[in-house]
Scaffold this motif. Structure first.
Motif, PDB file in Angstrom:
ATOM      1  N   GLU A  77      36.503  35.524  51.118  1.00 46.16           N
ATOM      2  CA  GLU A  77      35.079  35.357  50.856  1.00 46.16           C
ATOM      3  C   GLU A  77      34.247  36.055  51.925  1.00 46.16           C
ATOM      4  O   GLU A  77      33.224  36.689  51.644  1.00 46.16           O
ATOM      5  CB  GLU A  77      34.724  33.867  50.803  1.00 46.16           C
ATOM      6  N   LEU A  78      34.711  35.970  53.175  1.00 48.61           N
ATOM      7  CA  LEU A  78      34.030  36.661  54.271  1.00 48.61           C
ATOM      8  C   LEU A  78      34.064  38.175  54.064  1.00 48.61           C
ATOM      9  O   LEU A  78      33.064  38.870  54.282  1.00 48.61           O
ATOM     10  CB  LEU A  78      34.693  36.292  55.597  1.00 48.61           C
ATOM     11  N   PHE A  79      35.226  38.695  53.619  1.00 50.75           N
ATOM     12  CA  PHE A  79      35.329  40.135  53.331  1.00 50.75           C
ATOM     13  C   PHE A  79      34.341  40.531  52.238  1.00 50.75           C
ATOM     14  O   PHE A  79      33.707  41.584  52.307  1.00 50.75           O
ATOM     15  CB  PHE A  79      36.748  40.493  52.885  1.00 50.75           C
ATOM     16  N   ALA A  80      34.251  39.676  51.205  1.00 53.43           N
ATOM     17  CA  ALA A  80      33.354  39.981  50.085  1.00 53.43           C
ATOM     18  C   ALA A  80      31.899  40.025  50.546  1.00 53.43           C
ATOM     19  O   ALA A  80      31.130  40.901  50.141  1.00 53.43           O
ATOM     20  CB  ALA A  80      33.531  38.947  48.974  1.00 53.43           C
ATOM     21  N   VAL A  81      31.503  39.082  51.387  1.00 59.25           N
ATOM     22  CA  VAL A  81      30.133  39.070  51.917  1.00 59.25           C
ATOM     23  C   VAL A  81      29.865  40.352  52.698  1.00 59.25           C
ATOM     24  O   VAL A  81      28.807  40.978  52.550  1.00 59.25           O
ATOM     25  CB  VAL A  81      29.922  37.836  52.821  1.00 59.25           C
ATOM     26  N   ALA A  82      30.853  40.770  53.501  1.00 65.05           N
ATOM     27  CA  ALA A  82      30.687  41.986  54.305  1.00 65.05           C
ATOM     28  C   ALA A  82      30.559  43.218  53.420  1.00 65.05           C
ATOM     29  O   ALA A  82      29.713  44.088  53.660  1.00 65.05           O
ATOM     30  CB  ALA A  82      31.864  42.132  55.262  1.00 65.05           C
ATOM     31  N   ALA A 104      40.876  36.100  38.374  1.00 66.53           N
ATOM     32  CA  ALA A 104      41.632  37.056  39.193  1.00 66.53           C
ATOM     33  C   ALA A 104      40.680  37.914  40.025  1.00 66.53           C
ATOM     34  O   ALA A 104      40.951  38.204  41.201  1.00 66.53           O
ATOM     35  CB  ALA A 104      42.492  37.945  38.300  1.00 66.53           C
ATOM     36  N   ALA A 105      39.560  38.326  39.422  1.00 61.19           N
ATOM     37  CA  ALA A 105      38.576  39.137  40.143  1.00 61.19           C
ATOM     38  C   ALA A 105      37.997  38.352  41.319  1.00 61.19           C
ATOM     39  O   ALA A 105      37.871  38.877  42.436  1.00 61.19           O
ATOM     40  CB  ALA A 105      37.461  39.571  39.191  1.00 61.19           C
ATOM     41  N   GLU A 106      37.661  37.095  41.090  1.00 58.05           N
ATOM     42  CA  GLU A 106      37.095  36.283  42.167  1.00 58.05           C
ATOM     43  C   GLU A 106      38.113  36.009  43.261  1.00 58.05           C
ATOM     44  O   GLU A 106      37.750  35.875  44.438  1.00 58.05           O
ATOM     45  CB  GLU A 106      36.535  34.973  41.610  1.00 58.05           C
ATOM     46  N   LYS A 107      39.380  35.923  42.892  1.00 56.02           N
ATOM     47  CA  LYS A 107      40.417  35.709  43.899  1.00 56.02           C
ATOM     48  C   LYS A 107      40.458  36.867  44.882  1.00 56.02           C
ATOM     49  O   LYS A 107      40.711  36.675  46.077  1.00 56.02           O
ATOM     50  CB  LYS A 107      41.781  35.547  43.223  1.00 56.02           C
ATOM     51  N   LYS A 108      40.201  38.067  44.409  1.00 58.92           N
ATOM     52  CA  LYS A 108      40.250  39.253  45.266  1.00 58.92           C
ATOM     53  C   LYS A 108      38.890  39.592  45.885  1.00 58.92           C
ATOM     54  O   LYS A 108      38.808  39.999  47.042  1.00 58.92           O
ATOM     55  CB  LYS A 108      40.763  40.455  44.461  1.00 58.92           C
ATOM     56  N   PHE A 109      37.804  39.420  45.121  1.00 57.51           N
ATOM     57  CA  PHE A 109      36.496  39.870  45.590  1.00 57.51           C
ATOM     58  C   PHE A 109      35.552  38.746  46.014  1.00 57.51           C
ATOM     59  O   PHE A 109      34.452  39.012  46.479  1.00 57.51           O
ATOM     60  CB  PHE A 109      35.814  40.712  44.504  1.00 57.51           C
ATOM     61  N   GLY A 110      35.972  37.486  45.832  1.00 61.64           N
ATOM     62  CA  GLY A 110      35.129  36.377  46.246  1.00 61.64           C
ATOM     63  C   GLY A 110      34.036  36.046  45.239  1.00 61.64           C
ATOM     64  O   GLY A 110      33.774  36.796  44.301  1.00 61.64           O
ATOM     65  N   ALA A 111      33.371  34.922  45.453  1.00 61.31           N
ATOM     66  CA  ALA A 111      32.382  34.434  44.494  1.00 61.31           C
ATOM     67  C   ALA A 111      31.046  35.142  44.592  1.00 61.31           C
ATOM     68  O   ALA A 111      30.230  35.075  43.671  1.00 61.31           O
ATOM     69  CB  ALA A 111      32.185  32.925  44.690  1.00 61.31           C
TER      70      ALA A 111
END
Length: 355
Positions: A77-82, A104-111
């Motif tokens: 989730e931190l990676f996705a925010v960045a 699956a997309a959220e698992k990799k890219f976060g919410a």
């Protein structure tokens, strides 16, 4: 310490975390500027995996309380925010919202990423190819239903690369507004999901109830939410999204039902040290052509993890996966030898050998 004192200590740590997150984001911003000047992609799956593995090792060495799964959830989730702070990028997926592909997309890219539900696999590829989305998430295979033909066809037709794979457990629920099983007159679901829950339906006396196939289990939940005499076989996420009460959980006949998904984009990954490569192969029509091709992998001691035959446009091709990265010397030699036969689809961090 008193309860009030403990709460103040938590507040102090939260303040430190906030300051550290912002400090990290400033450094990420500087990295982003350097990447933009060189044209390097923002999303680096191999780098994210390297960070996660290092943090898990550190956590274990220091006796940390976090599980590996908790570390992944927090930092992905931190990676996705960045990523979205650097450059907001859309993620197209086989929809609708709350489908297993969405999960699956959220698992990799976060919410927090910007998601774009698309109704067909070809549509997902088209959105990425035309630059309307930076990433596409599509299913490639299920442990019981095998390879997804539409995905293979699109990998053949489009010049996109696989940049990551995602593996998720598939669990179904029976959700309905009916208060009793006997009140259910029809069941909505995806055709594959019906097949995965046959034994359960028979056990609860629903095997003779009308089954209505729809394009996704999320759509099934949406339909059942409007029909008090209907039920849906869907995911728990879809049931919650449409406020549909769950009557039974984990109703799939087999407990190890898993689906693998590909993330496709317009760039190639650097080696991570733990890679898998996927290719499509069109071989000449002569006896022994496949054996000769595979023998090159045997002689180079490259472990094949999957080989499937497939028909694309009336032509027989092979979908092949193996350990290693395109840039590995022994793999590069095979590519050079068979450059007329191989379509390189991607080298990416290996998440699993198979579904």
């Amino acid at each position: 310490m008193t309860l009030e004192a403990l709460r103040k200590e938590i507040d102090r740590i939260d303040d430190q975390l906030l300051d550290l997150y912002n400090e990290r984001l400033k450094i990420v911003e500087e990295v982003g500027r350097l990447k933009n000047s060189t044209g390097a992609p923002i999303y680096r799956p191999e780098r994210e995996r390297e960070i996660l593995e290092r943090l898990k090792r550190r956590n274990r060495e220091r006796g940390g309380l976090l599980s590996d799964e908790a570390i992944e959830a927090l930092f992905l989730e931190l990676f996705a925010v960045a990523r979205n702070y650097e450059l907001p990028e859309r993620v197209a997926f086989l929809g609708p919202e709350a489908s297993f592909t969405h999960q699956a997309a959220e698992k990799k890219f976060g919410a927090t990423s910007a998601y774009l539900p698309i109704h067909t696999i070809k549509g997902v590829f088209r959105e990425v190819a035309e630059g309307k989305a930076k990433f596409g998430v599509v299913p490639i295979e299920n442990s019981f239903n095998g390879i997804v033909s539409d995905t293979i066809n699109c990998l053949s037709d489009y010049d996109l690369k696989i940049v990551a794979e995602v593996l998720i457990e598939i669990h179904h629920v029976l959700a309905t507004k009916a208060e009793d099983v006997k009140q259910i007159k029809r069941i909505y679901s995806k055709d594959i999901a019906f097949g995965q829950c046959n034994q359960f339906l028979e056990d609860v006396g629903l095997d003779l109830v009308e089954q209505i196939p729809v394009e996704s289990t999320a759509k099934a939940a949406q339909m059942a939410a409007k029909d008090p005499e209907a039920a849906a076989i869907c995911s728990e996420v879809a049931a919650r999204l449409y406020h549909l009460p769950i009557l039974f959980k984990n109703i799939e006949d087999e407990g190890n039902n898993r689906t693998r998904f590909f993330i496709v984009s317009d760039f190639e990954n650097r080696p991570s040290g733990r890679d898998k490569t996927t290719i499509l192969v069109r071989l000449p029509h002569r006896p022994g052509a496949l054996v000769d091709f595979l023998n090159d992998f045997k002689e180079a001691q490259i472990g094949l993890t999957k080989i499937k035959s497939h028909i694309v446009g009336g032509v027989s091709i092979f979908f092949i996966e193996f350990d290693g990265h395109k840039e590995d010397e022994k793999i590069r030699k095979i590519f050079e030898k068979h450059e007329e036969s191989i379509k390189f689809l991607g080298s990416y961090v290996k998440e699993a050998d198979d579904v």
